[in-house]
Design an enzyme around this catalytic site. Sequence first.
Site, PDB file in Angstrom:
ATOM      1  N   GLU A  20       9.969  34.163  -3.058  1.00  0.00           N
ATOM      2  CA  GLU A  20       8.850  33.681  -2.247  1.00  0.00           C
ATOM      3  C   GLU A  20       8.368  34.656  -1.174  1.00  0.00           C
ATOM      4  OE1 GLU A  20       9.236  30.407   0.299  1.00  0.00           O
ATOM      5  OE2 GLU A  20      10.432  31.550   1.693  1.00  0.00           O
ATOM      6  N   ASN A  21       9.121  35.737  -0.932  1.00  0.00           N
ATOM      7  CA  ASN A  21       8.689  36.760   0.030  1.00  0.00           C
ATOM      8  C   ASN A  21       8.466  38.112  -0.642  1.00  0.00           C
ATOM      9  OD1 ASN A  21      11.094  35.153   1.916  1.00  0.00           O
ATOM     10  ND2 ASN A  21       8.972  35.131   2.574  1.00  0.00           N
TER      11      ASN A  21
ATOM     12  N   ASN B  19       8.972  27.644   1.097  1.00  0.00           N
ATOM     13  CA  ASN B  19       7.812  27.309   1.922  1.00  0.00           C
ATOM     14  C   ASN B  19       6.685  28.331   1.846  1.00  0.00           C
ATOM     15  OD1 ASN B  19       9.963  28.755   3.393  1.00  0.00           O
ATOM     16  ND2 ASN B  19       8.468  28.853   5.053  1.00  0.00           N
ATOM     17  N   HIS B  20       6.959  29.548   1.329  1.00  0.00           N
ATOM     18  CA  HIS B  20       5.899  30.559   1.191  1.00  0.00           C
ATOM     19  C   HIS B  20       5.325  30.623  -0.223  1.00  0.00           C
ATOM     20  CE1 HIS B  20       6.099  32.298   5.198  1.00  0.00           C
ATOM     21  NE2 HIS B  20       7.421  32.317   5.124  1.00  0.00           N
TER      22      HIS B  20
ATOM     23  N   HIS C  24      16.405  25.497  -0.416  1.00  0.00           N
ATOM     24  CA  HIS C  24      15.682  26.381   0.504  1.00  0.00           C
ATOM     25  C   HIS C  24      15.489  25.618   1.809  1.00  0.00           C
ATOM     26  CE1 HIS C  24      13.197  30.003   0.998  1.00  0.00           C
ATOM     27  NE2 HIS C  24      12.384  29.260   1.720  1.00  0.00           N
TER      28      HIS C  24
ATOM     29  N   HIS D 195      16.476  31.038   2.364  1.00  0.00           N
ATOM     30  CA  HIS D 195      15.501  30.898   3.447  1.00  0.00           C
ATOM     31  C   HIS D 195      15.862  31.640   4.721  1.00  0.00           C
ATOM     32  CE1 HIS D 195      12.250  29.359   5.891  1.00  0.00           C
ATOM     33  NE2 HIS D 195      13.086  28.777   6.727  1.00  0.00           N
TER      34      HIS D 195
ATOM     35  N   HIS E 154      17.844  34.325   5.083  1.00  0.00           N
ATOM     36  CA  HIS E 154      17.887  35.771   4.811  1.00  0.00           C
ATOM     37  C   HIS E 154      19.158  36.480   5.273  1.00  0.00           C
ATOM     38  CE1 HIS E 154      13.216  36.318   4.329  1.00  0.00           C
ATOM     39  NE2 HIS E 154      13.678  35.216   3.737  1.00  0.00           N
TER      40      HIS E 154
END
Length: 275
Positions: A39-40, A67-68, A153, A178, A180
């Site tokens: 997601e990132n 969420n991204h 997440h 989430h 990291h």
Amino acid sequence: MNLLFLGDLVGRAGRDVVVERLPGLRRDLGVDFVVANVENAAGGFGITQKLLNELFAAGVDCATTGNHVWDQKETVAFIGSEPRLLRPQNFPAGTPGKGAGLFQTGRGKKVLVANFMGRLFMDPLDDPFAAAEALLKTYRLGGNVDAILFDIHAEATSEKMAFGHFVDGRASCVVGTHTHVPTADHMILEHKTAYQSDAGMCGDYDSVIGMEKSLPVLRFTRKLPTERLSPAAGPGTMCGVLVETDDSTGLARRIAPVRVGGKLDQTLPKFTATA
């Protein structure tokens, strides 16, 4: 069966270390199936079809998000036709894409992967516990699936831990994403589900959770808005978790952290092949 889960890929540093290291790691560790949270991956915000295809070509079998997931506008258009890309299962009904997928390994084993998003300090989605319970009424370890992997997440470690205990004995592994930063609590829970609160990230750790350092520091010290954050571009560390499952039950035999490349201390599992 050996399942490898890779934490959040952040920007080019995260993508590059996965593309460079994953093919050899799959071979050396006897990995049957790879899940990565992406997601990132696109400049720190979301995922594109092009980048996703590069990761699939490198050996990722399934990609999860959080969420991204919608940060790249194109994702809404292609996620419905790409079953290997999951968004959280507990988004409301009618949200594009799917939150769970059933996949088959090269050895013919069936693996269920599902993505959930926590609600503490996050967007208030539907209940992830209820969403998991609904899936587990359909998919059963040792019955119609050989392994079940859940990506939770979430911001709060307590919510991740509670989720792990909630599905203990019914999933092969629960891995958090989430935040990291890899946690040191990899373990086999009471009823043989493998668990780790956060897999960490694949990215440059000379950073603030993968982002170039100066702007996040300014945000904390000055409390003023800044330009958009950008991923740190130094050498990446690939962080993840390897789980060995019992072929007869689908439950976990062993779990070990994976850290390869970049700034963090390196570690690889001592087990390298499924018995």
